[in-house]
Design a protein around this motif. Structure first.
Motif, PDB file in Angstrom:
ATOM      1  N   THR A   1       0.853  -1.188   0.000  1.00  0.00           N
ATOM      2  CA  THR A   1       0.000   0.000   0.000  1.00  0.00           C
ATOM      3  C   THR A   1       0.886   1.233   0.000  1.00  0.00           C
ATOM      4  O   THR A   1       1.841   1.316   0.774  1.00  0.00           O
TER       5      THR A   1
ATOM      6  N   LEU B   1       2.339   5.707  -7.514  1.00  0.00           N
ATOM      7  CA  LEU B   1       2.902   4.375  -7.774  1.00  0.00           C
ATOM      8  C   LEU B   1       3.952   4.452  -8.883  1.00  0.00           C
ATOM      9  O   LEU B   1       5.057   3.921  -8.768  1.00  0.00           O
TER      10      LEU B   1
ATOM     11  N   LEU C   1      -3.592   3.817  -2.621  1.00  0.00           N
ATOM     12  CA  LEU C   1      -3.511   2.734  -3.608  1.00  0.00           C
ATOM     13  C   LEU C   1      -2.826   1.500  -3.026  1.00  0.00           C
ATOM     14  O   LEU C   1      -1.779   1.614  -2.368  1.00  0.00           O
ATOM     15  N   THR C   2      -3.429   0.358  -3.283  1.00  0.00           N
ATOM     16  CA  THR C   2      -2.825  -0.933  -2.933  1.00  0.00           C
ATOM     17  C   THR C   2      -2.675  -1.755  -4.213  1.00  0.00           C
ATOM     18  O   THR C   2      -3.584  -1.761  -5.059  1.00  0.00           O
ATOM     19  N   VAL C   3      -1.526  -2.414  -4.351  1.00  0.00           N
ATOM     20  CA  VAL C   3      -1.329  -3.309  -5.496  1.00  0.00           C
ATOM     21  C   VAL C   3      -1.941  -4.659  -5.155  1.00  0.00           C
ATOM     22  O   VAL C   3      -1.582  -5.291  -4.161  1.00  0.00           O
ATOM     23  N   ASP C   4      -2.903  -5.095  -5.975  1.00  0.00           N
ATOM     24  CA  ASP C   4      -3.603  -6.364  -5.735  1.00  0.00           C
ATOM     25  C   ASP C   4      -2.911  -7.536  -6.425  1.00  0.00           C
ATOM     26  O   ASP C   4      -2.801  -8.618  -5.867  1.00  0.00           O
TER      27      ASP C   4
ATOM     28  N   THR D   1      -4.667  -2.755  -9.381  1.00  0.00           N
ATOM     29  CA  THR D   1      -4.605  -1.887  -8.206  1.00  0.00           C
ATOM     30  C   THR D   1      -6.008  -1.537  -7.719  1.00  0.00           C
ATOM     31  O   THR D   1      -6.966  -1.533  -8.501  1.00  0.00           O
TER      32      THR D   1
ATOM     33  N   SER E   1      -7.624   1.707  -5.486  1.00  0.00           N
ATOM     34  CA  SER E   1      -7.438   2.940  -4.732  1.00  0.00           C
ATOM     35  C   SER E   1      -8.686   3.202  -3.911  1.00  0.00           C
ATOM     36  O   SER E   1      -9.797   3.267  -4.461  1.00  0.00           O
TER      37      SER E   1
END
Lengths: 134, 136
Positions: free
Chosen positions: B10, B57, B93-96, B109, B111
């Motif tokens: 995140t 990011l 933002l989190t990278v999934d 991602t 957000s």
């Protein structure tokens, strides 16, 4: 929207997109990638010309959904894949994006719409969907 | 190549974005969306905040993404409530997911767009396609 039933075809909406719109959108959204404004740069990266922001096309889809909903603020979900570019020629004529929609299902006060978003013969959005409060 | 260790990371929240009448009016005018001052913002308006998080990011040197190689592949919003004038929004933002596909990294991602109280306003899922560099 209370009369929406599964299978209902919604009146297609057609929107003209010009380069001036893309310049205005770049300023309003903060996405100032030059491929959306500059013909030379767009061609240099292998595009057929200036293309609309994918998010511009999705905004037009959301505009059609707002029209069908009878006003703003009823969209619970909207989204799509950006599958083909919308090429926007220079000049005032621009190009035309067409948004068609069908009611897929209605349940629990929500209508799920399947959209078809085209420019000419091309489907420009992949799996475009929207969910509305009805 | 983008490293798999990016998954689950995140990033710091974007700068607070104040939703003003002028900003919504400009967005509505650019997209031709009918809008009155008393109305909520057009549905895709939160992209302005989500986009700032995506830039965060892409600008992070530890991630290894070059902005000019990135194509926006997919965008989906799920709203808790409409955005209104006066909102102060940030996106986190989190990278999934990170997948490799035909020489490109496909980065999924999410957000979370939150208001001044920290309440979720909308969730913005974006797929970014980062094509492999050739040393150019």
């Amino acid at each position: 929207m209370s009369t929406l039933e599964p299978g209902t075809d919604l009146p297609p909406q057609e929107y003209v997109v010009t380069r001036a719109d893309l310049v205005a959108y770049a300023a309003a959204s903060g996405d100032d990638n030059p491929i959306h404004q500059d013909e030379e740069i767009a061609r240099a990266v292998g595009l057929p010309g200036v293309i609309a922001h994918g998010m511009y096309t999705l905004a037009l889809a959301a505009r059609a959904v707002q029209e069908w909903a009878g006003g703003p603020g009823r969209v619970e979900q909207v989204g799509a894949k950006f599958t083909k570019p919308v090429v926007v020629p220079a000049g005032d004529e621009g190009t035309t994006v067409r948004v068609a929609g069908t009611v897929k299902s209605v349940a629990d006060g929500r209508a799920t719409l399947a959209l078809t978003v085209t420019c000419g013969e091309d489907k420009v959005l992949g799996m475009p969907t929207a969910v509305l409060r009805v | 190549m983008v490293d798999q260790s990016l998954v689950g990371r995140t990033f710091p929240p974007s700068e607070t974005y104040v939703v003003t009448r002028e900003r919504v009016a400009a967005f509505a005018a650019a997209t031709g969306t009918p809008w009155d001052e008393a109305d909520p913002a057009p549905a895709t308006f939160p992209i302005v905040v989500a986009f700032a998080a995506m830039r965060g990011l892409m600008d992070d040197p530890s991630v290894g993404i070059e902005l000019r190689r990135v194509v926006h592949g997919e965008q989906r919003f799920a709203y808790e409530r409409p955005v209104v004038v006066g909102d102060e929004l940030t996106a986190t933002l989190t990278v999934d997911t990170v997948r490799s596909l035909g020489g490109a990294d496909v980065i999924g991602t999410t957000s979370a767009v939150t208001d001044a109280d920290g309440a979720l306003v909308c969730s913005a899922k974006a797929t970014l396609v980062h094509s492999a560099g050739e040393g150019a």
